[in-house]
Design an enzyme around this catalytic site. Structure first.
Site, mmCIF file in Angstrom:
data_model
loop_
_atom_site.group_PDB
_atom_site.id
_atom_site.type_symbol
_atom_site.label_atom_id
_atom_site.label_comp_id
_atom_site.label_asym_id
_atom_site.label_seq_id
_atom_site.Cartn_x
_atom_site.Cartn_y
_atom_site.Cartn_z
ATOM 1 N N ARG A 198 -38.248 60.756 -14.764
ATOM 2 C CA ARG A 198 -37.271 59.313 -15.348
ATOM 3 C C ARG A 198 -36.471 58.750 -14.511
ATOM 4 N NH1 ARG A 198 -31.542 59.423 -19.019
ATOM 5 N NH2 ARG A 198 -31.417 57.547 -18.665
ATOM 6 N N HIS A 225 -32.087 52.467 -21.575
ATOM 7 C CA HIS A 225 -32.366 53.397 -22.697
ATOM 8 C C HIS A 225 -33.406 52.502 -23.014
ATOM 9 C CE1 HIS A 225 -28.003 54.222 -24.261
ATOM 10 N NE2 HIS A 225 -28.280 55.416 -23.283
ATOM 11 N N ASN A 277 -36.628 65.163 -15.629
ATOM 12 C CA ASN A 277 -35.084 63.880 -16.287
ATOM 13 C C ASN A 277 -33.775 64.874 -14.772
ATOM 14 O OD1 ASN A 277 -32.686 62.535 -16.350
ATOM 15 N ND2 ASN A 277 -33.126 62.719 -18.522
ATOM 16 N N ARG A 300 -17.126 55.165 -21.106
ATOM 17 C CA ARG A 300 -16.793 54.170 -20.683
ATOM 18 C C ARG A 300 -16.948 52.825 -22.001
ATOM 19 N NH1 ARG A 300 -23.464 53.938 -19.724
ATOM 20 N NH2 ARG A 300 -23.306 56.283 -20.233
ATOM 21 N N GLU A 344 -37.326 60.227 -25.664
ATOM 22 C CA GLU A 344 -38.208 59.532 -24.547
ATOM 23 C C GLU A 344 -38.461 60.928 -24.121
ATOM 24 O OE1 GLU A 344 -33.635 59.477 -24.131
ATOM 25 O OE2 GLU A 344 -33.624 57.534 -22.564
#
Ligand code: AMP
Length: 397
Positions: free
Chosen positions: A90, A178, A7, A239, A384
């Site tokens: 990923r 996601h 990743n 965010r 994940e």
């Protein structure tokens, strides 16, 4: 079969080496400060962690070091790189690619062509793939996209009410992110309640530093809260999530901000940090709120209210709900957040056992449903990397 999951971020690279026959992680770690110094932390279950500050000029250096440690006579877990059967990468944005796939030149060219709509995460992911190709030529590689689980959304969920030409010219649409996490936890939830996903209406609440909720109806995503970028939806660590879009042009004019400066405000200075003025980290915001900081309390109230709004809208969209589940850093650990979101939702069939929510174990699948409640409320730790390793294994088979 051994699968390495990579990743790659702009200045970091996480890795996990899976033994898929034993279903275990045999080593994992993190390269940090790539291009701006360098450090690696390498972990093996049951053994002391290894940390080294070492110059990492680029992702090539990082991958070379990861392979060196994995095969090191003392710190390693395999004797040769040949033992790695494949690498799963990923990739945050797959654009029009709707499923995990074997990396080919064509796939790489396509990913390069969509860097414009994925400027933060696209380039490092491509660098990570190229770095692996260099040191492991001929090794099968697979890309797993955060967007692909959401590719089942109907048009009415992914088209924005903008002039349609912007969708055609610039692919401006909701993609959702996601997805690998949402897919993993939705499957786990179905297993947990003992019903096929095809018979369930599930809302997956991935709440971490970045947050997105997804409505999964009969095994398919019908809506998700992140959009064209991982900015839309809930307020996050830094965010802002969904705001009136005209605020953007108004503030740019008022403050004389360039597009990049405005992006910075929306992505790095907003959310929990922007409202509280304290931190982007949920634990620190709670600590400040508990100590009487009103803006920290307000940031938490906004997050919890927005979470309720999205859950309510997805229940309306799906025509009901069977399973509500929480995952990721906040969802898995923050008991007060879960209690706040589920409060006063009994009329929708959602009621949790508050005492159990406050004391249940962390790091495993748990059910919070209060006796008699119609909706099953679960906490499912996300994984994940395992999903990426599983996709990689399935594709190379
Ligand atoms: P993630 O991006 O999934 O790693 O999640 C990071 C977020 O989870 C941060 O806001 C953390 O403060 C939050 N988090 C992690 N552990 C806890 C905890 N025990 N209680 C509350 N929030 C937590």
């Amino acid at each position: 079969m051994k699968i390495l999951v990579v990743n790659a971020g702009s200045s970091s690279l996480k890795y996990q080496l899976f033994d898929m026959d034993k279903n275990t992680v045999i080593a994992k770690g993190l390269c940090e400060k790539i291009g701006i110094g360098g450090a690696i932390t390498h972990k093996r279950p049951g053994k002391a962690d290894y940390h080294e500050d070492i110059e990492l000029k680029d992702h090539d250096d990082a991958i070379a070091l990861v392979l060196k440690l994995l095969t090191d006579p003392e710190l390693g877990v395999i004797s040769s790189v040949d033992e790695i059967d494949a690498v799963g990468h990923r990739v945050a944005h797959g654009g029009k690619l709707k499923a995990s796939m074997i990396v080919t030149d064509e796939v790489l060219h396509y990913l390069e062509s969509i860097v414009g709509i994925n400027p933060l995460h696209g380039p490092p992911a491509i660098k990570g793939i190229n770095a692996c190709k260099k040191v492991m030529p001929g090794k099968p590689m697979v890309t797993v996209f955060d967007t692909s689980f959401h590719s089942t959304m109907p048009e009415k969920s992914y088209i924005y009410a903008l002039p349609y030409e912007y969708y055609e010219k610039y692919q401006v649409r909701r993609y959702g992110f996601h997805g690998t996490s949402h897919r993993y936890v939705a499957r786990e939830a179905a297993k947990f309640v003992g019903k096929p996903m095809e018979e369930l209406k599930i809302i997956t609440c991935h709440c971490g530093n970045g947050s997105s909720f997804t409505a999964v109806k009969n095994g398919k995503v019908i809506d998700t809260s992140m959009g064209f970028t991982p900015q839309e939806g809930l307020p996050m660590g830094t965010r802002c999530g969904s705001i009136d879009p005209t605020i953007v042009t108004y503030l740019m004019k008022q403050e004389g901000l360039t597009p990049d400066q405005m992006d910075d405000v929306l992505n790095k200075k907003s959310g929990l940090l922007g409202v509280s003025g304290v931190s982007s980290d949920m634990r620190e915001v709670w600590a400040a709120a508990d100590a009487g900081n009103e803006r920290a309390k307000l940031a938490l109230d906004i997050l919890i209210q927005d979470a309720k709004k999205i859950i309510g809208s997805y229940i309306a969209e799906m025509g009901g709900i069977d399973v509500l589940l929480f995952t990721a850093g906040i969802g898995e650990n923050d008991r007060a957040f879960r209690a706040g979101v589920c409060k006063d939702m009994e009329y929708l069939g959602i009621k949790i056992d508050e005492a159990y929510n406050a004391s249940c174990p962390r790091g495993e699948n748990v059910e919070l449903t209060a006796p008699g409640a119609k909706v099953r409320t679960l906490v499912i730790p996300t994984d994940e990397e395992l999903m990426i390793a599983t996709d990689t294994l399935n594709l190379i088979k």
